[in-house]
Design a protein around this motif. Structure first.
Motif, PDB file in Angstrom:
ATOM      1  N   ILE A  22       0.840  -1.206   0.000  1.00 42.51           N
ATOM      2  CA  ILE A  22       0.000   0.000   0.000  1.00 42.51           C
ATOM      3  C   ILE A  22       0.870   1.248   0.000  1.00 42.51           C
ATOM      4  O   ILE A  22       0.581   2.225  -0.707  1.00 42.51           O
ATOM      5  N   THR A  23       1.947   1.210   0.777  1.00 46.00           N
ATOM      6  CA  THR A  23       2.879   2.343   0.811  1.00 46.00           C
ATOM      7  C   THR A  23       3.501   2.564  -0.556  1.00 46.00           C
ATOM      8  O   THR A  23       3.666   3.701  -1.005  1.00 46.00           O
ATOM      9  N   GLY A  24       3.833   1.478  -1.235  1.00 45.22           N
ATOM     10  CA  GLY A  24       4.400   1.585  -2.582  1.00 45.22           C
ATOM     11  C   GLY A  24       3.426   2.179  -3.569  1.00 45.22           C
ATOM     12  O   GLY A  24       3.796   2.992  -4.413  1.00 45.22           O
ATOM     13  N   ARG A  25       2.161   1.759  -3.450  1.00 53.57           N
ATOM     14  CA  ARG A  25       1.132   2.335  -4.328  1.00 53.57           C
ATOM     15  C   ARG A  25       1.017   3.837  -4.137  1.00 53.57           C
ATOM     16  O   ARG A  25       0.958   4.605  -5.100  1.00 53.57           O
ATOM     17  N   GLN A  26       0.957   4.253  -2.864  1.00 48.24           N
ATOM     18  CA  GLN A  26       0.810   5.676  -2.559  1.00 48.24           C
ATOM     19  C   GLN A  26       2.009   6.475  -3.060  1.00 48.24           C
ATOM     20  O   GLN A  26       1.848   7.583  -3.583  1.00 48.24           O
TER      21      GLN A  26
END
Length: 316
Positions: A231-235
């Motif tokens: 999720i952090t990578g997506r953001q």
């Protein structure tokens, strides 16, 4: 009709925004403030990209050129509009009116194409990262920017050729705050059907097709982002293109409202307000959007402020 016996227009009277005398200076101040914010905000973007080595990348290179276009568009429109607010009417020669319209077309066309180039840059960076540095080098960036200007110049030359075949005999009053296509066509005593059709076709090529290209690019970008497990990578990845996506949505959204959405039943005041969105409000909002949503720009601003403070204290 014998055009030799027709009185041709030499002067144009722009009515602008007809505001009550009691709030004239307030409206003038609002427009002046918007102009100052637009110029300062876009100049700040250009300065940051030029000054900070961390911003020497294709994305910020294109952003600085977008700021140049925003400054040119606003300067072409706002000073004259502020004059109409004060004096209630501005008189300009018909050739100056056409020049204002054609310059507006040049900048808007170049901006549509530049936004398309920026979406392609984000597509390569996110979907084809291994090929990014090879396909988007410094030379390619300059070629793409110059190509945007060349195509814009081609468009205004085509417009000039089409309009030169028309006869304009009045009335010489334009109920608008700048010389746009429809108000100019209303002054013509020739048949404008072919010219309007040609302009519609060119508008599809230079506005609708670029928008479709942006839409396809971001479809691939979003699909790639959704494949990232973290999720952090997506953001983090989405944050690199969210500002551009916001700017594209605002810019094309206002263009659609003005030129593509049905305008039957709309008052002239509403048409002016809609035109105000893409000629004045959008250029003012662009640097604000990029500054608020971009950590690298914020970091560059803090670095410049720190460097200036160090220089100041060293002098003391």
């Amino acid at each position: 009709m014998d055009w030799r016996n027709v009185t041709r227009i030499t002067k144009i009277h722009l009515l602008g925004f007809q505001v009550p005398q009691s709030i004239t200076f307030f409206v003038f101040f609002i427009f002046l403030l918007m102009y100052c914010v637009t110029i300062c905000g876009n100049l700040l973007i250009i300065t940051l990209v030029s000054y900070s080595k961390s911003l020497h990348s294709p994305m910020y290179f294109f952003l600085s050129h977008l700021s140049v276009l925003d400054i040119l568009l606003t300067t072409n429109i706002l000073p004259n509009m502020m004059s109409t607010v004060l004096v209630k009417q501005t008189t300009m020669s018909f050739s100056d009116c056409l020049a204002q319209f054609l310059f507006c077309v040049l900048v808007e066309c170049s901006e549509c194409l530049l936004l398309t180039v920026m979406s392609w840059d984000r597509y390569l960076a996110i979907c084809k990262p291994l090929h990014y540095t090879l396909k988007m080098n410094y030379q390619v960036c300059w070629i793409l920017v110059i190509l945007c200007w060349i195509l814009g110049i081609f468009l205004i030359l085509t417009y000039t050729l089409n309009i030169s075949n028309l006869q304009f005999c009045g009335p010489n009053i334009i109920d608008h705050f700048f010389c746009d296509f429809d108000p100019i066509m209303q002054l013509s005593c020739s048949d404008t059907t072919i010219v309007r059709l040609e302009v519609t076709v060119l508008g599809f090529i230079f506005v609708v097709f670029p928008f479709f290209t942006i839409f396809v690019s971001y479809s691939y970008i979003i699909a790639t982002i959704l494949k990232i497990s973290s999720i952090t990578g997506r953001q983090k990845v989405f944050s690199t293109c969210s500002s551009h996506l916001t700017v594209v949505s605002i810019y094309y959204g206002t263009l659609v409202c003005v030129y593509l959405a049905p305008n039957r039943g709309q008052t002239q005041t509403l048409n002016k307000l809609l035109s105000l969105l893409y000629t004045v409000v959008t250029p003012m909002m662009n640097p604000i959007i990029y500054s608020l949503r971009n950590k690298e720009l914020k970091k560059a601003v803090r670095k410049i402020i720190t460097d200036l403070l160090i220089i100041h204290f060293n002098k003391d």
